[in-house]
Design an enzyme around this catalytic site. Sequence first.
Site, mmCIF file in Angstrom:
data_model
loop_
_atom_site.group_PDB
_atom_site.id
_atom_site.type_symbol
_atom_site.label_atom_id
_atom_site.label_comp_id
_atom_site.label_asym_id
_atom_site.label_seq_id
_atom_site.Cartn_x
_atom_site.Cartn_y
_atom_site.Cartn_z
ATOM 1 N N TYR A 77 40.821 32.617 48.378
ATOM 2 C CA TYR A 77 39.909 33.790 47.825
ATOM 3 C C TYR A 77 38.546 33.693 48.763
ATOM 4 C CZ TYR A 77 35.800 35.280 45.101
ATOM 5 O OH TYR A 77 34.729 35.847 44.640
ATOM 6 N N LYS A 104 37.111 36.846 51.115
ATOM 7 C CA LYS A 104 35.994 37.542 51.057
ATOM 8 C C LYS A 104 35.214 37.488 52.076
ATOM 9 C CE LYS A 104 34.322 38.657 47.436
ATOM 10 N NZ LYS A 104 34.268 39.988 46.644
ATOM 11 N N ARG A 151 26.495 23.890 40.444
ATOM 12 C CA ARG A 151 26.579 25.501 40.751
ATOM 13 C C ARG A 151 25.036 25.915 40.581
ATOM 14 N NH1 ARG A 151 30.713 24.270 43.066
ATOM 15 N NH2 ARG A 151 32.602 25.233 42.904
HETATM 16 N N1 LIG Z 1 31.628 36.329 38.572
HETATM 17 C C1 LIG Z 1 30.977 35.653 39.480
HETATM 18 O O1 LIG Z 1 30.479 34.489 39.220
HETATM 19 C C2 LIG Z 1 30.803 35.999 40.953
HETATM 20 C C3 LIG Z 1 30.134 35.421 41.930
HETATM 21 C C4 LIG Z 1 29.941 35.779 43.051
HETATM 22 C C5 LIG Z 1 30.429 37.231 43.580
HETATM 23 N N2 LIG Z 1 31.398 37.902 42.558
HETATM 24 C C6 LIG Z 1 31.955 39.008 42.949
HETATM 25 O O2 LIG Z 1 31.541 39.920 42.192
HETATM 26 C C7 LIG Z 1 32.602 40.899 42.085
HETATM 27 C C8 LIG Z 1 32.888 41.332 40.338
HETATM 28 O O3 LIG Z 1 33.230 40.121 39.958
HETATM 29 P P1 LIG Z 1 33.635 39.882 38.536
HETATM 30 O O4 LIG Z 1 32.984 38.265 38.068
HETATM 31 O O5 LIG Z 1 32.779 40.971 37.748
HETATM 32 O O6 LIG Z 1 35.109 39.775 38.489
HETATM 33 P P2 LIG Z 1 36.083 40.557 37.383
HETATM 34 O O7 LIG Z 1 37.415 40.019 37.944
HETATM 35 O O8 LIG Z 1 35.645 40.770 36.068
HETATM 36 O O9 LIG Z 1 35.936 42.027 38.188
HETATM 37 C C9 LIG Z 1 36.659 42.629 39.329
HETATM 38 C C10 LIG Z 1 37.382 43.756 38.939
HETATM 39 O O10 LIG Z 1 38.119 44.386 40.230
HETATM 40 C C11 LIG Z 1 39.382 44.859 39.585
HETATM 41 N N3 LIG Z 1 40.181 45.025 40.787
HETATM 42 C C12 LIG Z 1 41.126 43.872 40.944
HETATM 43 N N4 LIG Z 1 42.061 44.418 41.579
HETATM 44 C C13 LIG Z 1 41.636 45.875 41.750
HETATM 45 C C14 LIG Z 1 42.732 46.523 42.536
HETATM 46 N N5 LIG Z 1 43.699 46.316 43.259
HETATM 47 N N6 LIG Z 1 42.221 47.933 42.415
HETATM 48 C C15 LIG Z 1 41.246 48.274 41.557
HETATM 49 N N7 LIG Z 1 40.322 47.221 41.139
HETATM 50 C C16 LIG Z 1 40.752 46.127 41.113
HETATM 51 C C17 LIG Z 1 39.805 44.225 38.224
HETATM 52 O O11 LIG Z 1 40.342 45.285 37.421
HETATM 53 C C18 LIG Z 1 38.561 43.568 37.772
HETATM 54 O O12 LIG Z 1 37.906 44.315 36.674
HETATM 55 C C19 LIG Z 1 33.793 40.442 42.862
HETATM 56 O O13 LIG Z 1 33.593 40.842 44.090
HETATM 57 C C20 LIG Z 1 33.370 38.957 42.877
HETATM 58 O O14 LIG Z 1 34.027 38.373 44.260
HETATM 59 C C21 LIG Z 1 31.574 37.166 41.234
#
Ligand SMILES: NC(=O)c1ccc[n+]([C@@H]2O[C@H](COP(=O)([O-])OP(=O)(O)OC[C@H]3O[C@@H](n4cnc5c(N)ncnc54)[C@H](O)[C@@H]3O)[C@@H](O)[C@H]2O)c1
Length: 328
Positions: A146, A150, A210
Amino acid sequence: MKVAVTGADGFIGSHLVEALVRAGADVVAMAQYNSVGSWGWLEDLPADVLDGVEVRLGDLRDAGTTSSALAGASVVYHLGALIAVPYSFDAPRSYVETNVLGTQNVLEAVRRESSRLVHTSTSEVYGSALSVPISEDHPLQAQSPYAATKIAADKLVESYVAAYGVRAVTVRPFNTYGPRQSARAFIPAVMAQALAGRTTVRVGSLSPRRDLTFVADTVAAFRAVGELDDDPWNGATFNAGTGSSWSMGHVLHEIARVVGVHLDVDTDAERVRPPAAEVRHLECDASRLRAATGWEARSSLREGLEATRAWMAEPRHFGSYKPDLHQV
Ligand SMILES: NC(=O)c1ccc[n+]([C@@H]2O[C@H](COP(=O)([O-])OP(=O)(O)OC[C@H]3O[C@@H](n4cnc5c(N)ncnc54)[C@H](O)[C@@H]3O)[C@@H](O)[C@H]2O)c1
């Protein structure tokens, strides 16, 4: 102003869509295509908000559906990704396809449309902190597929800014929690078990620390960065986090307090990451974001956990969690 959000069906994306609509933006929400026509967490938005959203189902791995969903947007918030660290050990190639090639498809779309990109990174790219707090200059260390994908996506964005003059900035959120987070993450996993009446909760390691940001604060960071001027910020990366860190043991104790129960712990080997892959400590230095936008996290851990509990305890929300299953 027309803006587009990828990953709009997800946890953070759905909150960002809601905030953008409430601020008066014309929002196109890209959600992952699926055969049942689900809009994911967008379906949790109040009807008056959802009425103002154009939902487009597609796939980030597919250049055509990605570019048509993002066409005409002046700002693209790219949050779509595969994000679970444990599942990236099982299915690394799907992370490369979604997070790396998917980001390249987004970059090609914004390049063609001359849109501005707000790309989403993650604090996982830093790996176990070599020193805290972690500024944007901390080395990048990939301890999971992962994190590696990223880092690759972040570097692609950097290269499109340098090579093609694409307008882009990167938000690097630290761990975010709140309503609509999936049960693979520590807080909803423990809270779902506690709300289901379990007095012994199954957890992984309790020692990692965290920096936990409530989702409304993370969304405020996206919005602040989305409104920044290109000059002098084009190409910049911004950490977003509170500046404090908590051990998972402390967080478990706080969840028990907020739910009003005593919790014993059963360590589940399946939930423990391999030792070299475990990121031991993340704590954010958000001074660049603060200096550029005035952003600061407003919610304390206790307030954020209270809001999460209130949301999750509603039967229609609680019904979507499976407290006794460990899902990566
Ligand atoms: N949740 C956290 O703590 C956190 C922390 C740092 C960064 N992030 C980043 O924030 C962003 C959102 O994370 P989140 O927690 O909302 O995760 P999440 O999994 O709830 O949302 C990600 C979304 O991307 C969509 N997705 C995945 N593959 C896809 C594809 N092939 N085509 C279209 N859509 C697709 C999924 O349907 C999902 O709803 C991500 O980029 C993640 O890396 C999250």
